[in-house]
Every structure is written in structure tokens, then in C-alpha cells.
Design a protein around this motif. Sequence first.
Motif, PDB file in Angstrom:
ATOM      1  N   ALA A   1       0.855  -1.190   0.000  1.00 22.72           N
ATOM      2  CA  ALA A   1       0.000   0.000   0.000  1.00 22.72           C
ATOM      3  C   ALA A   1       0.890   1.239   0.000  1.00 22.72           C
ATOM      4  CB  ALA A   1      -0.924  -0.021   1.213  1.00 22.72           C
ATOM      5  N   HIS A   2       0.258   2.419  -0.026  1.00 27.38           N
ATOM      6  CA  HIS A   2       1.001   3.674  -0.141  1.00 27.38           C
ATOM      7  C   HIS A   2       0.430   4.758   0.774  1.00 27.38           C
ATOM      8  CE1 HIS A   2       3.806   2.546  -3.194  1.00 27.38           C
ATOM      9  NE2 HIS A   2       2.851   2.038  -3.937  1.00 27.38           N
ATOM     10  N   PRO A   3       1.048   5.960   0.727  1.00 25.85           N
ATOM     11  CA  PRO A   3       0.563   7.072   1.543  1.00 25.85           C
ATOM     12  C   PRO A   3      -0.756   7.640   1.012  1.00 25.85           C
ATOM     13  CG  PRO A   3       2.345   7.826   0.137  1.00 25.85           C
ATOM     14  CD  PRO A   3       2.235   6.333  -0.046  1.00 25.85           C
ATOM     15  N   GLN A   4      -1.151   8.766   1.571  1.00 23.51           N
ATOM     16  CA  GLN A   4      -2.458   9.359   1.278  1.00 23.51           C
ATOM     17  C   GLN A   4      -2.736   9.507  -0.215  1.00 23.51           C
ATOM     18  OE1 GLN A   4      -3.115  13.268   2.939  1.00 23.51           O
ATOM     19  NE2 GLN A   4      -5.319  13.133   2.591  1.00 23.51           N
ATOM     20  N   PHE A   5      -1.782   9.994  -0.995  1.00 18.40           N
ATOM     21  CA  PHE A   5      -1.986  10.088  -2.439  1.00 18.40           C
ATOM     22  C   PHE A   5      -1.022   9.142  -3.138  1.00 18.40           C
ATOM     23  CE2 PHE A   5      -1.154  11.403  -6.732  1.00 18.40           C
ATOM     24  CZ  PHE A   5      -2.418  11.646  -7.224  1.00 18.40           C
TER      25      PHE A   5
ATOM     26  N   ASP B   1       4.102  11.007  -0.114  1.00 23.10           N
ATOM     27  CA  ASP B   1       5.108  10.756   0.919  1.00 23.10           C
ATOM     28  C   ASP B   1       5.942   9.567   0.458  1.00 23.10           C
ATOM     29  OD1 ASP B   1       6.579  10.779   3.302  1.00 23.10           O
ATOM     30  OD2 ASP B   1       4.809  10.974   4.553  1.00 23.10           O
ATOM     31  N   ASP B   2       6.927   9.209   1.229  1.00 24.86           N
ATOM     32  CA  ASP B   2       7.851   8.139   0.891  1.00 24.86           C
ATOM     33  C   ASP B   2       7.103   6.832   0.624  1.00 24.86           C
ATOM     34  OD1 ASP B   2       9.849   6.223   0.743  1.00 24.86           O
ATOM     35  OD2 ASP B   2      10.828   6.829   2.602  1.00 24.86           O
ATOM     36  N   ALA B   3       7.099   6.400  -0.631  1.00 19.79           N
ATOM     37  CA  ALA B   3       6.365   5.192  -1.017  1.00 19.79           C
ATOM     38  C   ALA B   3       6.860   3.958  -0.273  1.00 19.79           C
ATOM     39  CB  ALA B   3       6.495   4.966  -2.521  1.00 19.79           C
ATOM     40  N   LEU B   4       8.119   3.932   0.094  1.00 18.54           N
ATOM     41  CA  LEU B   4       8.674   2.755   0.759  1.00 18.54           C
ATOM     42  C   LEU B   4       8.193   2.595   2.198  1.00 18.54           C
ATOM     43  CD1 LEU B   4      12.316   2.754  -0.648  1.00 18.54           C
ATOM     44  CD2 LEU B   4      10.350   1.388  -1.375  1.00 18.54           C
ATOM     45  N   ARG B   5       7.453   3.573   2.698  1.00 15.83           N
ATOM     46  CA  ARG B   5       6.878   3.455   4.041  1.00 15.83           C
ATOM     47  C   ARG B   5       5.527   2.745   4.021  1.00 15.83           C
ATOM     48  NH1 ARG B   5       6.716   9.007   6.880  1.00 15.83           N
ATOM     49  NH2 ARG B   5       5.923   7.689   8.547  1.00 15.83           N
TER      50      ARG B   5
END
Length: 185
Positions: free
Chosen positions: A100-104, A172-176
Amino acid sequence: MKRHAATLAGNLQEPSATTGGYEAFFTRLLGIATAEQPGDELGRKIQAYVLNWLAEHPLTPFGDYSDTAYRRTYLGRCPETGWEAIVMSWKAGNRTSIHAHPQFAGYHFADGRFRLEIFEPAGNGAVRLKETLDVEAPCAFFAIGAPGRFDNHIHRITCISGTGHSLHVYSDDALRGEVYETVCG
């Protein structure tokens, strides 16, 4: 079981360095991205900007392929806001983990064919397959999630053509993003 995306990088070859020559693209993208809160209207603006840019700027110079994993090249990352743009270079069979990814999260398929598998939470950290789409470039999607979380748009991408490129935009940082190991039937 669910684990944090610090291991998402384990799917990849080491990322390439930020590529020079794309400052104007990223500066304009950042201007659009930070003008308003993430939502459908912003998603449509980013999608239109990136697709129009890709129509004039093919990603064929990004020919750094690997037989074992897709390759990532950062076009830009803003340390103040977290927004980033990443080109991914794919060979047939390269695929991501379920993540999954951040808000956008915006996905812009520039060339090639891809399988996009979309998952939904199934409880206890597991996910189940919700939908499978085979897409042919040019094509784009975006997803809006909750602010401050990294569980937006649980998915997996697989390249099903000989090679392909995609350009991803994240708030934001996709790897998070969360990574999921367990799939329920």
C-alpha cells in the motif's frame, strides 16, 4: 501477517540516483500537488499533467532493466513536503509485493502492458484479491487514502509485456507503505 514496508525495498534492485534534467517536470508537479489537499480533484489534475507530459516525453531513456526486479529512478523528491515522482522500468514478469502507499498514490503507465491486482483487508493483517485489471499504456490511476497512514490502495503490479515503464507520484515516501504477506482466498 502484515509487516512494515521497510522491507518493500527488498523487492527491488538498489534504486538509481535521482536523475538530472527533470527539475522542470518535478517543480511543476510539486506546484500542482501542494496547491490543495489530496482528493479527487487534485488526483485528476496530477493525472492530466503527468499523462500530457508523458505524451511529449517517452520514458524510453530509462532502459535500466533487471531480470529479477523492476528498477526505480527518482525524478524528484521534496524533503519538506514528502512528494516524490519515480520512474519504474520493468521487464516481463517483474512484479511488486502486495503493498500500500501514503495518502496520495498516482500510477501512470507510459508504455507496455501490466496486470494490476487490487486487494482489500481480510482481517488479522491478511488481504484478499478484490479485482484484477490488465492495462495497456497509456493509462493512469490514482487513489486517495487517509492522511498520515500508509495503507492506501493495497495492490500488486506485474509487467506482462516484454518491457514497460510507469511513472508514480506519491504524497510521501512510497517505501513506508504497508506490505502484506498473507492472502486469503
